[in-house]
Write a protein that holds these residues in place. Structure first.
Motif, PDB file in Angstrom:
ATOM      1  N   THR A 176      66.605  63.921  51.791  1.00 14.33           N
ATOM      2  CA  THR A 176      66.678  64.753  52.989  1.00 14.33           C
ATOM      3  C   THR A 176      66.892  63.917  54.243  1.00 14.33           C
ATOM      4  O   THR A 176      66.667  62.708  54.252  1.00 14.33           O
ATOM      5  CB  THR A 176      65.386  65.577  53.221  1.00 14.33           C
ATOM      6  N   PHE A 233      52.691  69.078  45.866  1.00 13.70           N
ATOM      7  CA  PHE A 233      52.461  69.300  47.293  1.00 13.70           C
ATOM      8  C   PHE A 233      51.110  69.953  47.513  1.00 13.70           C
ATOM      9  O   PHE A 233      50.667  70.781  46.710  1.00 13.70           O
ATOM     10  CB  PHE A 233      53.565  70.208  47.854  1.00 13.70           C
ATOM     11  N   ARG A 258      56.404  63.536  51.097  1.00  9.04           N
ATOM     12  CA  ARG A 258      56.704  63.745  49.667  1.00  9.04           C
ATOM     13  C   ARG A 258      58.016  64.500  49.482  1.00  9.04           C
ATOM     14  O   ARG A 258      58.793  64.211  48.574  1.00  9.04           O
ATOM     15  CB  ARG A 258      55.578  64.536  49.011  1.00  9.04           C
ATOM     16  N   ALA A 259      58.237  65.497  50.348  1.00  8.77           N
ATOM     17  CA  ALA A 259      59.412  66.359  50.198  1.00  8.77           C
ATOM     18  C   ALA A 259      60.714  65.587  50.353  1.00  8.77           C
ATOM     19  O   ALA A 259      61.731  65.927  49.760  1.00  8.77           O
ATOM     20  CB  ALA A 259      59.362  67.491  51.225  1.00  8.77           C
ATOM     21  N   SER A 302      61.654  70.394  50.563  1.00  9.12           N
ATOM     22  CA  SER A 302      61.902  69.958  49.191  1.00  9.12           C
ATOM     23  C   SER A 302      62.928  70.867  48.502  1.00  9.12           C
ATOM     24  O   SER A 302      63.860  70.409  47.843  1.00  9.12           O
ATOM     25  CB  SER A 302      60.583  69.967  48.418  1.00  9.12           C
ATOM     26  N   GLU A 315      57.486  65.732  42.432  1.00  7.79           N
ATOM     27  CA  GLU A 315      56.342  65.626  43.347  1.00  7.79           C
ATOM     28  C   GLU A 315      55.448  66.857  43.258  1.00  7.79           C
ATOM     29  O   GLU A 315      55.874  67.928  42.820  1.00  7.79           O
ATOM     30  CB  GLU A 315      56.833  65.505  44.795  1.00  7.79           C
ATOM     31  N   THR A 345      68.922  71.200  43.120  1.00  5.20           N
ATOM     32  CA  THR A 345      69.044  71.184  44.588  1.00  5.20           C
ATOM     33  C   THR A 345      70.435  70.685  44.969  1.00  5.20           C
ATOM     34  O   THR A 345      71.118  70.009  44.186  1.00  5.20           O
ATOM     35  CB  THR A 345      68.011  70.248  45.250  1.00  5.20           C
ATOM     36  N   ASN A 351      52.900  66.257  52.982  1.00  2.00           N
ATOM     37  CA  ASN A 351      53.899  67.052  52.266  1.00  2.00           C
ATOM     38  C   ASN A 351      55.323  66.731  52.717  1.00  2.00           C
ATOM     39  O   ASN A 351      56.245  66.683  51.907  1.00  2.00           O
ATOM     40  CB  ASN A 351      53.653  68.547  52.484  1.00  2.00           C
ATOM     41  N   SER A 369      62.242  65.535  44.786  1.00  2.00           N
ATOM     42  CA  SER A 369      60.821  65.875  44.975  1.00  2.00           C
ATOM     43  C   SER A 369      60.482  67.212  44.336  1.00  2.00           C
ATOM     44  O   SER A 369      59.355  67.433  43.897  1.00  2.00           O
ATOM     45  CB  SER A 369      60.467  65.896  46.461  1.00  2.00           C
ATOM     46  N   ILE A 370      61.450  68.100  44.277  1.00  2.59           N
ATOM     47  CA  ILE A 370      61.182  69.423  43.725  1.00  2.59           C
ATOM     48  C   ILE A 370      60.738  69.333  42.259  1.00  2.59           C
ATOM     49  O   ILE A 370      59.968  70.152  41.769  1.00  2.59           O
ATOM     50  CB  ILE A 370      62.401  70.347  43.894  1.00  2.59           C
ATOM     51  N   ALA A 388      66.520  70.378  49.981  1.00  2.00           N
ATOM     52  CA  ALA A 388      67.004  68.993  50.092  1.00  2.00           C
ATOM     53  C   ALA A 388      68.509  68.912  49.861  1.00  2.00           C
ATOM     54  O   ALA A 388      69.014  69.402  48.857  1.00  2.00           O
ATOM     55  CB  ALA A 388      66.278  68.121  49.072  1.00  2.00           C
TER      56      ALA A 388
END
Ligand code: ADP
Ligand code: MG
Ligand code: MG
Ligand code: MG
Ligand code: MG
Length: 621
Positions: free
Chosen positions: A297, A488, A476-477, A280, A486, A564, A473, A482-483, A283
């Motif tokens: 990703t 985790f 989700r990542a 995440s 989402e 990211t 995870n 997602s950072i 990414a």
């Protein structure tokens, strides 16, 4: 994995014929390694990174940027130095899947964390320079997880043309010339398709910007599709049809040596819960085949595309010729922990070969490691060279490595190489991270994960959660941003003392920010623990300042203060004057984006949005 040897590759039918033979000897080879090294102790902590580079050619007149099919040619020159001076070179160079890629590692592993801290960024930069020196005007070396227009018409230099009806991959988009001129990779590419019995595919959701057709559906006949591919596409998805779309993605890996077998298992287990978190955080690949996707990703693409399971193994037809129903492809997150104390978190049913498992047990290998190896060995070899069939299992490890190295998992457990003079011990590889644009970022990420492994050991931390949650995870990542959006699964109390609760009470959902930076009264945070560790050891000011820049970078990335790479790439495209809100990365946008990236990589553009402000004082590299 050392220089790859070329030889006469067997066809899939021949390879299949020898699959049991390879497994049988691979297991004997593993047993021999294990018995030779199981009690080996006292290996010093060493580590190294791997970076995969792309070669790009700019045409400033036409305003295009293309992938330059020069990897093989460059590698010949780069490898000469190693051949002449195997232990003295600054970097080692290895082929990668695509003919526009090469992989570089430091010449020798770093001796301890601080040695690596002091060397890694310079070493990464030297690798870049080493390639740069061999390039012609207009050509540049880049670190970028995925080339945005990979598989678009005319994306290579020199131009190449896909051959949908003949050749190795029969892709509508990627010519076979984009595979490195290396027998192993070409054979793997061919056998993926031959084993599966049909093309490998990946359908990745397109980002549905306002001007994307609803539904979005491509006309593949213009690429020469006879209707076969069209049936495999999904509405509102970007269709990819060759392992090249996954294996051309560049990643960043770290390998670390453990004190002994037990410590290697411990590090393997403890770092596994970090895989989704680091995916995440790193990414960096939102674009595929010239489109903006809805993922950030490479993970899902690799997951899909590395699927050489037959119809029987996928559960589409009943098992007849094959032995196992297999629920994961070869590119996936790990399915079991290895240390005894972690066994209670092994909650995924493992498909493994009973005979192999029993043979390993009989030979003194413990249950969990035996299961892990027997799990890897449900796969067939994907390549085989006639010269390398009959080997001395006492010294050779080729058949073991054949299966081991084509299980591309988030973590890799690496036994000592059987035939070396044994300066190399039990090692663990951390493999989920996406590659960043600058050496600064790649060095920071590598140092963070390596330092974390030291802190886990020093404080005997416990990051374990049920292994099924790690799969979750990873899914989700991979999602967009997602950072920020989402949560985790992570262990609530990672200080080892408190145990004995019900497993379900041991973990909860956290944001990446909470995991890295901590949340008052709820979670201690990895960074505070790292700083506490640093407070207890001797470090000179200069080293501390350098490390602090890296750690602060990770902290700010986790908190969202620095975006990211994936978000930055999206933003660049979406604010480009030519962008038509159609999720298309045109030739011109691609050119401007890669120019910008090149400027950032050569330190012409400081790009604080991506990097923070630390690099600004540095001289041009
Ligand atoms: P693979 O592709 O199989 O992961 P490579 O040979 O490409 O293997 O990369 C191995 C990595 O391991 C490099 O970063 C290298 O510096 C590092 N390395 C080499 N020897 C050791 C060692 N004894 N301990 C830890 N790391 C090592
Ligand atoms: Mg490698
Ligand atoms: Mg590689
Ligand atoms: Mg690779
Ligand atoms: Mg590796």
């Amino acid at each position: 994995m050392g220089l790859l040897t070329d030889g006469s590759a067997l066809s899939w039918e021949e390879t299949k014929h020898y699959a049991d033979y390879v497994r049988k000897h691979g297991i004997i080879q593993f047993i021999n390694i294990f018995n030779k090294y199981k009690d080996r102790q006292g290996d010093p902590f060493k580590w190294g990174d791997e970076v995969e580079f792309l070669i790009v050619k700019f045409n400033d007149k036409d305003k295009t940027a293309k992938l330059c099919l020069k990897g093989d040619e460059l590698l010949k020159v780069l490898n000469e130095k190693e051949e002449n001076d195997p232990t003295g070179v600054e970097s080692l160079w290895r082929p990668e899947y695509a003919s526009f890629m090469i992989e570089g590692t430091p010449g020798k592993p770093y001796d301890g964390f601080f040695d690596g801290l002091n060397k890694i960024e310079i070493n990464m930069n030297n690798r870049r320079q080493e390639i740069m020196k061999l390039l012609e005007p207009g050509e540049v070396v880049m670190t970028l997880t995925n080339f945005p227009r990979l598989g678009c018409p005319n994306f290579t230099e020199p131009p190449t043309y896909p051959t949908p009806n003949v050749g190795i991959t029969k892709s509508l988009f990627l010519s076979d010339e984009t595979i490195a001129n290396n027998t192993r990779y070409q054979t793997v590419a061919r056998n993926f398709v031959d084993r599966r019995g049909e093309k490998v595919i990946s359908n990745i959701p397109i980002y549905r910007d306002v001007n994307v057709a609803r539904p979005f559906k491509e006309n593949l006949s213009i690429y020469g599709d006879d209707g076969t591919s069209e049936k495999l596409t999904k509405e509102n998805h970007i269709y990819m049809d060759s392992i090249g779309f996954g294996f051309s993605c560049c990643c960043l890996q770290q390998t670390m040596q453990a004190y002994d077998l037990k410590e290697a298992k411990f590090i393997y287990d403890q770092l596994a819960p970090m895989c989704g978190i680091m995916l995440s955080l790193t990414a960096a690949s939102p674009f595929y085949r010239g489109y903006m996707s809805n993922v950030d990703t490479r993970w899902n693409i690799l997951n899909d595309i590395a699927d050489c399971r037959t119809k029987e193994e996928r559960g589409i037809t009943p098992l007849k010729e094959n032995k196992f129903l297999i629920n994961k492809t070869r590119y996936n997150s790990i399915s079991s922990y290895l240390s005894e104390q972690a066994d209670k978190y092994n909650d995924i049913p493992l498909t493994y070969d009973d005979n192999i498992f029993n043979q390993l047990l009989k030979n003194g290998i413990d249950c969990l490691l035996a299961k892990h190896i027997a799990y890897l060995f449900i796969r067939d070899p994907l390549f085989l060279f006639s010269e390398k069939l009959n080997l001395n299992d006492e010294i050779a490890t080729d058949h073991f490595e054949n299966i081991q190295s084509t299980n591309w998992q988030t973590m890799r457990f690496k036994p000592p190489p059987g035939n070396s003079s044994s300066s190399i011990g039990w090692r663990v590889e951390f493999r989920p991270c996406e590659l960043q644009i600058t050496d600064f970022e790649n060095a920071a990420i590598s140092c963070f994960i390596i330092l974390l492994s030291r802190v886990i050991l020093a404080y005997n931390l416990n990051l374990l959660i049920p292994i099924s949650k790690l799969d979750d995870n990873m899914t989700r990542a991979a999602k967009r941003d997602s950072i920020r959006v989402e949560k985790f699964w992570f262990r609530k109390n990672i200080m080892r003392e408190e145990e004995g609760n019900d497993i379900v009470d041991e973990y909860a959902e956290f944001t990446v920010n909470e995991i890295i930076n901590g949340k008052e009264g709820v979670f201690i945070g990895l960074m505070p623990l790292i700083y506490s560790y640093l407070g207890n050891i001797d470090i000179d000011t200069e080293t501390y300042c350098k490390l602090k820049k890296y750690l602060e970078f990770i902290q700010r990335k986790a908190s969202g203060e620095i975006i990211t790479t994936a978000s930055w790439l999206r933003k660049f495209v979406m604010t480009h004057p030519d962008y038509k809100n159609d999720s298309v990365i045109s030739d011109r946008i691609n050119y401007d984006l890669l120019k910008k990236i090149h400027d950032i990589q050569t330190n012409v553009d400081p790009c604080p949005e991506l990097l923070g402000t630390w690099r600004m004082s540095k001289k041009k590299l």
